[in-house]
Design an enzyme around this catalytic site. Structure first.
Site, PDB file in Angstrom:
ATOM      1  N   ASP A  36       0.857  -1.192   0.000  1.00 31.87           N
ATOM      2  CA  ASP A  36       0.000   0.000   0.000  1.00 31.87           C
ATOM      3  C   ASP A  36       0.886   1.233   0.000  1.00 31.87           C
ATOM      4  O   ASP A  36       2.090   1.146   0.251  1.00 31.87           O
ATOM      5  CB  ASP A  36      -0.904  -0.020   1.238  1.00 31.87           C
ATOM      6  CG  ASP A  36      -2.200   0.741   1.050  1.00 31.87           C
ATOM      7  OD1 ASP A  36      -2.146   1.931   0.641  1.00 31.87           O
ATOM      8  OD2 ASP A  36      -3.279   0.179   1.318  1.00 31.87           O
ATOM      9  N   SER A 149     -16.345  -4.651  -9.431  1.00 36.83           N
ATOM     10  CA  SER A 149     -17.384  -3.858  -8.773  1.00 36.83           C
ATOM     11  C   SER A 149     -18.680  -4.097  -9.524  1.00 36.83           C
ATOM     12  O   SER A 149     -18.662  -4.391 -10.734  1.00 36.83           O
ATOM     13  CB  SER A 149     -17.038  -2.364  -8.812  1.00 36.83           C
ATOM     14  OG  SER A 149     -18.156  -1.563  -8.438  1.00 36.83           O
ATOM     15  N   TYR A 162     -14.608   4.758 -13.939  1.00 38.44           N
ATOM     16  CA  TYR A 162     -14.593   3.682 -12.960  1.00 38.44           C
ATOM     17  C   TYR A 162     -15.286   2.435 -13.511  1.00 38.44           C
ATOM     18  O   TYR A 162     -14.783   1.318 -13.374  1.00 38.44           O
ATOM     19  CB  TYR A 162     -15.269   4.154 -11.679  1.00 38.44           C
ATOM     20  CG  TYR A 162     -15.192   3.175 -10.532  1.00 38.44           C
ATOM     21  CD1 TYR A 162     -14.000   2.957  -9.851  1.00 38.44           C
ATOM     22  CD2 TYR A 162     -16.319   2.463 -10.116  1.00 38.44           C
ATOM     23  CE1 TYR A 162     -13.930   2.066  -8.793  1.00 38.44           C
ATOM     24  CE2 TYR A 162     -16.259   1.572  -9.064  1.00 38.44           C
ATOM     25  CZ  TYR A 162     -15.063   1.372  -8.403  1.00 38.44           C
ATOM     26  OH  TYR A 162     -14.994   0.481  -7.365  1.00 38.44           O
ATOM     27  N   LYS A 166     -13.488  -1.178 -14.089  1.00 36.06           N
ATOM     28  CA  LYS A 166     -13.961  -2.388 -13.419  1.00 36.06           C
ATOM     29  C   LYS A 166     -14.555  -3.379 -14.414  1.00 36.06           C
ATOM     30  O   LYS A 166     -14.454  -4.596 -14.224  1.00 36.06           O
ATOM     31  CB  LYS A 166     -14.981  -2.021 -12.344  1.00 36.06           C
ATOM     32  CG  LYS A 166     -14.373  -1.261 -11.166  1.00 36.06           C
ATOM     33  CD  LYS A 166     -13.292  -2.064 -10.451  1.00 36.06           C
ATOM     34  CE  LYS A 166     -12.801  -1.400  -9.187  1.00 36.06           C
ATOM     35  NZ  LYS A 166     -11.798  -2.197  -8.471  1.00 36.06           N
TER      36      LYS A 166
END
Length: 256
Positions: A36, A149, A162, A166
């Site tokens: 991360d 998603s 987005y 996805k």
């Protein structure tokens, strides 16, 4: 796939889904690389887990950065699992705004780079490392879980970048599973609905009040640990491969 005494990489491991997944993997006996960019949260989680996890600063769009995380995992044990669950900035705007001005290509491209290209970067590098390990008695070398998603199926207004990213993760899933099948590496994807994570940038109470009622059953937002439990179930079942699993309480978005 037995996770005891093996290593795993979790990108976005300091975030909502990531933290929950790291804890579940450690509870199963795995050594985990928390990959991360959130230094404080990543280091705090590694300290909390007392040697069962290490934090490696990782930019999923940088090949050398991901390679460092994969190398660190290999030093902990044979790499058998990767959970790709990193987030990123979500600008969000319609293709054309009310003034008829288009959404900037640079912003669209950045979102796709983070969520799709970044996913491929981690997937390909962890697969390469898994391919070099000795297979288990059943011929398996590892499992890679990507995060899609429900927006990849049912994008909402203002989600062009987005949803495209996805949707790309969803499209990548089966092809990658088939590419890696001869090596005994499985690829699965999880498509979450509305989950109570920091991505919503509001208090848990506000988020639940706004998004919880739209979920058919249970009538609430998801808990990140529910994502993590699904990831562990996927890792433990060798016959799950090449599929996208929705975890959304039967939520389906209609266009508006």
């Amino acid at each position: 796939m037995d996770l005891k005494d093996v290593s795993a990489v979790v990108t976005g491991g300091a975030g909502g889904f990531g933290q929950a997944t790291v804890r579940r993997l450690v509870a199963e006996g795995a050594k985990v690389v928390i990959a991360d960019l959130a230094d404080d949260r990543g280091k705090a989680l590694a300290d909390e887990l007392h040697g069962s996890a290490v934090f490696v600063p990782t930019d999923v769009m940088d090949e050398d950065s991901v390679a460092a995380a994969v190398t660190a995992a290999g030093e902990l044990g044979p790499l058998r699992a990767a959970v790709i669950v990193h987030g990123g900035p979500a600008a969000g705007a319609r293709v054309l705004n009310r003034q008829g001005e288009r959404y900037p290509l640079a912003t669209f491209r950045r979102t796709v780079d983070i969520f799709l290209s970044g996913t491929f970067n981690v997937l390909s590098q962890t697969a390469e490392a898994m391919a070099k390990t000795e297979p288990t008695a059943s011929g398996q070398r590892g499992v890679i879980i990507t995060t899609a998603s429900i927006a990849g199926f049912e994008g909402q207004p203002g989600q062009s970048d987005y949803s495209a990213a996805k949707g790309g993760v969803i499209g990548l899933n089966l092809t990658a599973a088939r590419d890696l099948a001869p090596l005994g590496i499985r690829v699965m994807s999880i498509a979450p609905g509305v989950f109570l994570t920091p991505a919503y940038r509001m208090s848990p109470e506000q988020a639940q009040e706004r998004f919880g009622p739209m979920v058919p059953n249970p009538k609430r937002m998801g808990d990140p640990d529910e994502y993590a439990r699904l990831a562990l179930a996927i890792a433990g079942n060798d016959y799950l491969n090449g599929e996208v699993i929705r975890i959304d309480g039967a939520l389906r978005f209609a266009g508006r």
